[in-house]
Design a protein around this motif. Structure first.
Motif, PDB file in Angstrom:
ATOM      1  N   VAL A  83      -3.363  -7.066 -13.441  1.00 25.78           N
ATOM      2  CA  VAL A  83      -2.216  -8.015 -13.429  1.00 25.78           C
ATOM      3  C   VAL A  83      -1.540  -8.066 -12.199  1.00 25.78           C
ATOM      4  O   VAL A  83      -0.982  -8.211 -11.283  1.00 25.78           O
ATOM      5  CB  VAL A  83      -1.703  -7.354 -14.971  1.00 25.78           C
ATOM      6  N   PRO A  84      -2.283  -9.907 -11.227  1.00 32.93           N
ATOM      7  CA  PRO A  84      -2.260  -9.071  -9.936  1.00 32.93           C
ATOM      8  C   PRO A  84      -0.614  -9.989  -9.960  1.00 32.93           C
ATOM      9  O   PRO A  84       0.095 -11.120 -10.485  1.00 32.93           O
ATOM     10  CB  PRO A  84      -2.826 -10.420  -8.824  1.00 32.93           C
ATOM     11  N   TYR A  85       0.851  -9.394  -9.599  1.00 31.98           N
ATOM     12  CA  TYR A  85       1.652  -9.641  -9.448  1.00 31.98           C
ATOM     13  C   TYR A  85       2.487  -9.868 -10.010  1.00 31.98           C
ATOM     14  O   TYR A  85       3.330 -10.683 -10.369  1.00 31.98           O
ATOM     15  CB  TYR A  85       1.566 -10.478  -7.947  1.00 31.98           C
ATOM     16  N   ASP A 142       9.304 -17.820  -2.239  1.00 28.52           N
ATOM     17  CA  ASP A 142       8.790 -17.460  -3.108  1.00 28.52           C
ATOM     18  C   ASP A 142       8.012 -16.667  -2.803  1.00 28.52           C
ATOM     19  O   ASP A 142       6.682 -16.528  -1.865  1.00 28.52           O
ATOM     20  CB  ASP A 142       8.300 -18.034  -3.810  1.00 28.52           C
ATOM     21  N   PRO A 143       7.518 -14.903  -3.089  1.00 27.74           N
ATOM     22  CA  PRO A 143       6.062 -14.304  -2.354  1.00 27.74           C
ATOM     23  C   PRO A 143       4.791 -14.376  -2.905  1.00 27.74           C
ATOM     24  O   PRO A 143       3.895 -13.906  -2.829  1.00 27.74           O
ATOM     25  CB  PRO A 143       6.773 -13.380  -3.080  1.00 27.74           C
ATOM     26  N   ARG A 144       4.940 -15.274  -4.518  1.00 25.93           N
ATOM     27  CA  ARG A 144       3.605 -15.102  -4.620  1.00 25.93           C
ATOM     28  C   ARG A 144       2.475 -15.864  -4.172  1.00 25.93           C
ATOM     29  O   ARG A 144       1.099 -15.047  -4.387  1.00 25.93           O
ATOM     30  CB  ARG A 144       4.080 -16.528  -6.106  1.00 25.93           C
ATOM     31  N   PRO A 145       2.758 -16.941  -3.490  1.00 27.69           N
ATOM     32  CA  PRO A 145       1.685 -17.342  -3.073  1.00 27.69           C
ATOM     33  C   PRO A 145       0.937 -16.564  -2.099  1.00 27.69           C
ATOM     34  O   PRO A 145       0.445 -16.480  -2.310  1.00 27.69           O
ATOM     35  CB  PRO A 145       1.958 -18.584  -1.963  1.00 27.69           C
ATOM     36  N   ARG A 195      -4.108 -10.827  -2.178  1.00 25.49           N
ATOM     37  CA  ARG A 195      -5.498 -10.324  -3.498  1.00 25.49           C
ATOM     38  C   ARG A 195      -6.017 -11.116  -2.639  1.00 25.49           C
ATOM     39  O   ARG A 195      -7.937  -9.855  -2.724  1.00 25.49           O
ATOM     40  CB  ARG A 195      -4.301 -10.964  -4.146  1.00 25.49           C
ATOM     41  N   GLN A 196      -6.184 -12.193  -2.527  1.00 27.42           N
ATOM     42  CA  GLN A 196      -8.405 -12.775  -2.515  1.00 27.42           C
ATOM     43  C   GLN A 196      -8.779 -11.669  -0.988  1.00 27.42           C
ATOM     44  O   GLN A 196     -10.013 -11.869  -1.073  1.00 27.42           O
ATOM     45  CB  GLN A 196      -7.929 -13.889  -1.669  1.00 27.42           C
ATOM     46  N   ARG A 240      -5.420  -1.537  -3.723  1.00 26.46           N
ATOM     47  CA  ARG A 240      -4.801  -1.403  -5.326  1.00 26.46           C
ATOM     48  C   ARG A 240      -4.265  -3.128  -5.158  1.00 26.46           C
ATOM     49  O   ARG A 240      -3.897  -3.684  -4.305  1.00 26.46           O
ATOM     50  CB  ARG A 240      -4.145  -0.732  -5.459  1.00 26.46           C
ATOM     51  N   ASN A 241      -3.977  -2.984  -6.717  1.00 25.74           N
ATOM     52  CA  ASN A 241      -3.492  -4.513  -7.262  1.00 25.74           C
ATOM     53  C   ASN A 241      -1.548  -4.661  -6.541  1.00 25.74           C
ATOM     54  O   ASN A 241      -1.081  -3.795  -5.743  1.00 25.74           O
ATOM     55  CB  ASN A 241      -2.549  -4.357  -8.618  1.00 25.74           C
ATOM     56  N   THR A 242      -2.142  -5.899  -5.830  1.00 22.27           N
ATOM     57  CA  THR A 242      -0.581  -6.079  -5.076  1.00 22.27           C
ATOM     58  C   THR A 242       0.632  -7.015  -6.223  1.00 22.27           C
ATOM     59  O   THR A 242       0.412  -7.305  -6.745  1.00 22.27           O
ATOM     60  CB  THR A 242      -0.940  -7.661  -3.556  1.00 22.27           C
ATOM     61  N   THR A 243       1.787  -5.873  -6.172  1.00 25.02           N
ATOM     62  CA  THR A 243       3.223  -6.453  -6.811  1.00 25.02           C
ATOM     63  C   THR A 243       4.540  -6.937  -6.405  1.00 25.02           C
ATOM     64  O   THR A 243       3.988  -6.550  -4.635  1.00 25.02           O
ATOM     65  CB  THR A 243       3.155  -4.659  -6.960  1.00 25.02           C
ATOM     66  N   THR A 244       5.004  -7.654  -7.118  1.00 19.52           N
ATOM     67  CA  THR A 244       6.009  -7.943  -6.245  1.00 19.52           C
ATOM     68  C   THR A 244       6.769  -8.309  -7.359  1.00 19.52           C
ATOM     69  O   THR A 244       7.255  -7.097  -8.683  1.00 19.52           O
ATOM     70  CB  THR A 244       5.802  -9.719  -5.940  1.00 19.52           C
ATOM     71  N   ASP A 245       8.061  -9.006  -7.316  1.00 16.97           N
ATOM     72  CA  ASP A 245       9.437  -8.950  -8.344  1.00 16.97           C
ATOM     73  C   ASP A 245       8.856  -9.502  -9.448  1.00 16.97           C
ATOM     74  O   ASP A 245       8.180 -10.655  -9.717  1.00 16.97           O
ATOM     75  CB  ASP A 245      10.878  -9.670  -7.198  1.00 16.97           C
TER      76      ASP A 245
END
Length: 385
Positions: free
Chosen positions: A58-60, A164-167, A173-174, A147-152
């Motif tokens: 479940v990316p980020y 915003d760190p999601r973009p 991830r890509q 592995r899966n990149t995580t964030t807040d």
């Protein structure tokens, strides 16, 4: 959340079809156990003591309702051990032989993955097809790869967020998915990113930790940490760059991982993480990364520099949704109603205090739902839940 393109969707479905072919060849003896093991691992399939375990990415941490429904379907229809396996597991617990082993459930992990513990390998390809139908997969949730990149957990809505760190997490991830150079690293490799003042992503405990910051000129960049980790040798990551322009982040991570891939230990898995290399080499590791980064820019031409147009395309997926008009009630009146409810119901008051958080939109709140329930392991959720 990120909207998969036709290419993205085809990519995931082709990966599922590839895994089905690998599974069939293993079942018919055309692929040995040693050859099949790394292939299943890089699709998220472990084989543990009693049964396989599937880890779904479940990316980020962003997940859609349609995806949750498919996870519930997998738990309901596939997450159940065969009678002999269940009997062996119960007997293997000795004095805990009467302990209930949870089935028909999913486990939500601290690194925003979802795990299933009782799906037989014979049905694994069917599960991968089902995941692919909603753009989910287990790619690189295991194995010695990125592995899966995580964030807040509050990314995009936290009131203390700078950027915003999601973009950026999506672009990483890509870039990292099926990266041909980093498929067989000395050990697993984990990246975390935060854009807030409070590091809720625990970036210091990761192989690479990224803090989005703004310099005095208001330009966006990254403060880069390397070599953090938990386990038997807990280490807080070392700062190796105070400010890196945002569009260079993938070139720089490539330099970090390339130096690790070349010099990381492969003779002892307990000393193979990048934290051991950074600790033993110190400044030499940082110098090697900077030299590799300069070569990537000057000789290779910075092939992974993020174009503004590509960033804008991805960032457009993370704009705040348009909300229906909220009833014309003064915020003070709403707060008074809440305060009255909290005073009259002690448990509700505690829940408000501990589980409800401010939101960037003052008309909204963020809510934390706990996976800790009596009779359940922390993190487990049944198919009904």
């Amino acid at each position: 959340m990120y909207q998969y393109t036709a290419f993205d969707t085809q990519f995931v479905k082709q990966r599922a079809a590839q895994f089905r072919d690998q599974l069939t060849r293993w079942q018919t003896g055309k692929l040995s156990e040693d050859d099949f093991r790394p292939l299943r691992l890089q699709n998220g399939w472990y084989v543990q003591r009693y049964a396989p375990m599937l880890r779904v990415a479940v990316p980020y941490g962003e997940i859609a309702s349609r995806q949750l429904r498919v996870l519930a379907q997998i738990a309901r229809e596939y997450d159940e051990p065969e009678a002999a396996v269940f009997k062996a597991a119960m007997e293997g617990q000795g004095k805990l032989g009467t302990t209930f082993l949870p089935t028909h459930c999913a486990h939500f992990t601290t690194r925003t993955n979802v795990q299933f513990n009782w799906i037989p390998l014979s049905k694994s390809a069917d599960v991968m097809d089902l995941l692919a139908s909603v753009n989910m997969h287990g790619i690189q949730t295991s194995g010695n790869c990125i592995r899966n990149t995580t964030t807040d957990a509050l990314a995009g809505i936290a009131v203390d967020e700078i950027v915003d760190p999601r973009p950026y997490a999506e672009l990483i991830r890509q870039w990292s998915t099926l990266h041909p150079e980093f498929a067989f690293l000395p050990r697993k490799f984990k990246i975390a990113i935060t854009g807030a003042k409070d590091d809720r992503a625990a970036t210091g405990w990761h192989d690479v930790g990224l803090h989005l910051v703004k310099n005095d000129a208001g330009e966006i960049g990254f403060k880069v940490f390397v070599g953090g980790g938990m386990g038997r040798t807990p280490v807080i990551g070392t700062v190796i760059r105070e400010f890196l322009p945002w569009n260079q982040i993938m070139n720089y991570i490539e330099a970090i991982v390339r130096v690790y891939n070349e010099h990381g230990r492969r003779d002892n898995k307990y000393k193979a993480r990048i934290k051991i290399l950074v600790k033993s080499e110190g400044q030499q590791y940082i110098d090697d990364v900077e030299a590799e980064y300069r070569q990537i820019l000057e000789i290779d031409g910075g092939p992974h520099t993020i174009p503004q147009a590509e960033f804008d395309r991805v960032a457009a997926c993370f704009v705040a949704p348009k909300l229906a008009d909220i009833a014309d009630v003064a915020p003070e009146a709403l707060q008074a109603q809440l305060d009255a409810q909290a005073t009259g119901h002690v448990m509700f008051g505690r829940w408000l205090q501990r589980n409800v958080h401010p939101h960037q939109n003052p008309q909204l709140r963020a809510v934390t739902l706990s996976f800790k329930r009596p009779g359940q392991s922390p993190g487990d959720a049944t198919s009904d839940q």
